[in-house]
Scaffold this active site. Sequence first.
Site, PDB file in Angstrom:
ATOM      1  N   SER A 146       0.844  -1.195   0.000  1.00 37.50           N
ATOM      2  CA  SER A 146       0.000   0.000   0.000  1.00 37.50           C
ATOM      3  C   SER A 146       0.877   1.243   0.000  1.00 37.50           C
ATOM      4  O   SER A 146       2.055   1.167   0.368  1.00 37.50           O
ATOM      5  CB  SER A 146      -0.871   0.010   1.250  1.00 37.50           C
ATOM      6  N   TYR A 159      -3.237  -0.229  10.034  1.00 34.22           N
ATOM      7  CA  TYR A 159      -3.077  -0.582   8.615  1.00 34.22           C
ATOM      8  C   TYR A 159      -1.689  -0.197   8.117  1.00 34.22           C
ATOM      9  O   TYR A 159      -1.009  -0.985   7.464  1.00 34.22           O
ATOM     10  CB  TYR A 159      -4.155   0.148   7.821  1.00 34.22           C
TER      11      TYR A 159
HETATM   12  P1  NAP Z   1     -11.700  -5.361  -0.294  1.00 31.72           P
HETATM   13  O1  NAP Z   1     -12.561  -4.852  -1.389  1.00 31.72           O
HETATM   14  O2  NAP Z   1     -12.042  -5.066   1.118  1.00 31.72           O
HETATM   15  O3  NAP Z   1     -11.464  -6.942  -0.483  1.00 31.72           O
HETATM   16  C1  NAP Z   1     -10.652  -7.605   0.442  1.00 31.72           C
HETATM   17  C2  NAP Z   1     -10.980  -9.067   0.329  1.00 31.72           C
HETATM   18  O4  NAP Z   1     -10.241  -9.798   1.323  1.00 31.72           O
HETATM   19  C3  NAP Z   1     -12.467  -9.326   0.595  1.00 31.72           C
HETATM   20  O5  NAP Z   1     -12.951 -10.349  -0.259  1.00 31.72           O
HETATM   21  C4  NAP Z   1     -12.423  -9.786   2.029  1.00 31.72           C
HETATM   22  O6  NAP Z   1     -13.519 -10.545   2.421  1.00 31.72           O
HETATM   23  C5  NAP Z   1     -11.160 -10.632   2.024  1.00 31.72           C
HETATM   24  N1  NAP Z   1     -10.716 -10.931   3.386  1.00 31.72           N
HETATM   25  C6  NAP Z   1     -10.666 -10.086   4.445  1.00 31.72           C
HETATM   26  N2  NAP Z   1     -10.237 -10.739   5.536  1.00 31.72           N
HETATM   27  C7  NAP Z   1     -10.021 -12.035   5.156  1.00 31.72           C
HETATM   28  C8  NAP Z   1      -9.576 -13.208   5.839  1.00 31.72           C
HETATM   29  N3  NAP Z   1      -9.262 -13.198   7.133  1.00 31.72           N
HETATM   30  N4  NAP Z   1      -9.484 -14.361   5.136  1.00 31.72           N
HETATM   31  C9  NAP Z   1      -9.810 -14.401   3.824  1.00 31.72           C
HETATM   32  N5  NAP Z   1     -10.240 -13.323   3.105  1.00 31.72           N
HETATM   33  C10 NAP Z   1     -10.331 -12.160   3.791  1.00 31.72           C
HETATM   34  O7  NAP Z   1     -10.241  -4.785  -0.500  1.00 31.72           O
HETATM   35  P2  NAP Z   1      -9.507  -4.282  -1.816  1.00 31.72           P
HETATM   36  O8  NAP Z   1      -9.674  -2.805  -1.917  1.00 31.72           O
HETATM   37  O9  NAP Z   1      -9.828  -5.170  -2.973  1.00 31.72           O
HETATM   38  O10 NAP Z   1      -7.998  -4.544  -1.337  1.00 31.72           O
HETATM   39  C11 NAP Z   1      -7.353  -5.772  -1.571  1.00 31.72           C
HETATM   40  C12 NAP Z   1      -5.956  -5.609  -1.012  1.00 31.72           C
HETATM   41  O11 NAP Z   1      -5.370  -4.418  -1.573  1.00 31.72           O
HETATM   42  C13 NAP Z   1      -5.935  -5.398   0.503  1.00 31.72           C
HETATM   43  O12 NAP Z   1      -4.779  -6.021   1.036  1.00 31.72           O
HETATM   44  C14 NAP Z   1      -5.809  -3.878   0.650  1.00 31.72           C
HETATM   45  O13 NAP Z   1      -5.189  -3.522   1.878  1.00 31.72           O
HETATM   46  C15 NAP Z   1      -4.932  -3.566  -0.518  1.00 31.72           C
HETATM   47  N6  NAP Z   1      -4.975  -2.183  -0.998  1.00 31.72           N
HETATM   48  C16 NAP Z   1      -6.166  -1.631  -1.380  1.00 31.72           C
HETATM   49  C17 NAP Z   1      -6.136  -0.323  -1.894  1.00 31.72           C
HETATM   50  C18 NAP Z   1      -7.380   0.383  -2.347  1.00 31.72           C
HETATM   51  O14 NAP Z   1      -7.301   1.601  -2.581  1.00 31.72           O
HETATM   52  N7  NAP Z   1      -8.488  -0.292  -2.490  1.00 31.72           N
HETATM   53  C19 NAP Z   1      -4.935   0.356  -2.010  1.00 31.72           C
HETATM   54  C20 NAP Z   1      -3.761  -0.252  -1.572  1.00 31.72           C
HETATM   55  C21 NAP Z   1      -3.794  -1.529  -1.085  1.00 31.72           C
HETATM   56  P3  NAP Z   1     -14.671  -9.768   3.260  1.00 31.72           P
HETATM   57  O15 NAP Z   1     -15.581  -9.208   2.237  1.00 31.72           O
HETATM   58  O16 NAP Z   1     -15.290 -10.806   4.133  1.00 31.72           O
HETATM   59  O17 NAP Z   1     -13.984  -8.682   4.075  1.00 31.72           O
HETATM   60  C1  GCO Z   2      -7.114   5.038   3.475  1.00 30.14           C
HETATM   61  C2  GCO Z   2      -7.189   4.117   2.290  1.00 30.14           C
HETATM   62  C3  GCO Z   2      -5.799   3.657   1.882  1.00 30.14           C
HETATM   63  C4  GCO Z   2      -5.917   2.747   0.690  1.00 30.14           C
HETATM   64  C5  GCO Z   2      -4.588   2.261   0.239  1.00 30.14           C
HETATM   65  C6  GCO Z   2      -3.695   3.356  -0.227  1.00 30.14           C
HETATM   66  O1  GCO Z   2      -7.993   4.965   4.320  1.00 30.14           O
HETATM   67  O2  GCO Z   2      -6.147   5.818   3.499  1.00 30.14           O
HETATM   68  O3  GCO Z   2      -8.006   2.998   2.572  1.00 30.14           O
HETATM   69  O4  GCO Z   2      -5.205   3.012   2.953  1.00 30.14           O
HETATM   70  O5  GCO Z   2      -6.667   1.629   1.006  1.00 30.14           O
HETATM   71  O6  GCO Z   2      -3.985   1.446   1.163  1.00 30.14           O
HETATM   72  O7  GCO Z   2      -2.557   2.765  -0.821  1.00 30.14           O
END
Ligand code: NAP
Ligand code: GCO
Length: 265
Positions: A146, A159
């Site tokens: 992230s 986080y």
């Molecule tokens: P999301 O929409 O919240 O999806 C996360 C997935 O992980 C969901 O299917 C969730 O299931 C599952 N999960 C959570 N806890 C779990 C567990 N204990 N065992 C198995 N599955 C589990 O998140 P996303 O935005 O796609 O993000 C995916 C990854 O990218 C995460 O690691 C997040 O930190 C990272 N990320 C996201 C962003 C962003 O801007 N979106 C940016 C940087 C990094 P549930 O629906 O049950 O929670």
């Molecule tokens: C926040 C956001 C971020 C994104 C992502 C950025 O609350 O600042 O959720 O943490 O998820 O991780 O890279």
Amino acid sequence: MNMKDFSLEGKIAWITGASYGIGFAIAEAYAAAGATVVFNDINQELVNKGLAAYAEKGIPARGYVCDVTDESAVNELVAKVEKEVGVIDILVNNAGIIKRIPMCEMSAADFRKVIDVDLNAPFICSKAVIPAMIQKGHGKIINICSMMSELGRETVSAYAAAKGGLKMLTRNICSEYGEHNIQCNGIGPGYIETPQTAPLRERQPNGSRHPFDQFIISKTPAARWGKTEDLQGPAVFLASDASNFVNGHVLYVDGGILAYIGKQP
Ligand code: NAP
Ligand code: GCO
């Protein structure tokens, strides 16, 4: 240089938490590159939702119920996949949660829960697949880090601590297993339009953009939120033979936000 180096033909890829969101998009790209897709989610309802979504895209994904924080469940899943599908070549530690709470109002239990899913689970899942990767003579581990692997902000202490740790776990897996032809890299998405960030993009009652939405737009040279599709090419590259000499690296896919001081108000 052979473009076949970008192919994932014949590879088995496990993407954690990939019923939707970033994990789903990465799995979709891996299938398009020729991989066999395996995913898990935390309950059968989500796995079924994912299976339906993959089927709609014509992707014969295999879905399993598994809480990635449960080491015995993870080991059982890996054994089952190895029996039913084959040895995992590519692991994407994607499953993750966030709790946006001011640090001094956050309970230790909430802090531990975020660390458990976002940092301990990638350790557990990586430990489960590395021995067979060593035996097979190659492996790819991609940790979804992230911007918070580099920066902090209000309310995301757990986080940021987890994602900062995940960056260092990435470097340590590289250090410890690089000699076995295992490459462990990270992808650091910027702000991406998924359910996880939906609260930060909600329209205000008067129809205006959420203040945080406007803030991210002003801080991103691309002047837009990322889409999950923006991550697909980088994810295929890091899973393919084209990146066999890239190790311990976090590839930020953030529209330039980490390089930019932000537009003057
Ligand atoms: P999301 O929409 O919240 O999806 C996360 C997935 O992980 C969901 O299917 C969730 O299931 C599952 N999960 C959570 N806890 C779990 C567990 N204990 N065992 C198995 N599955 C589990 O998140 P996303 O935005 O796609 O993000 C995916 C990854 O990218 C995460 O690691 C997040 O930190 C990272 N990320 C996201 C962003 C962003 O801007 N979106 C940016 C940087 C990094 P549930 O629906 O049950 O929670
Ligand atoms: C926040 C956001 C971020 C994104 C992502 C950025 O609350 O600042 O959720 O943490 O998820 O991780 O890279």
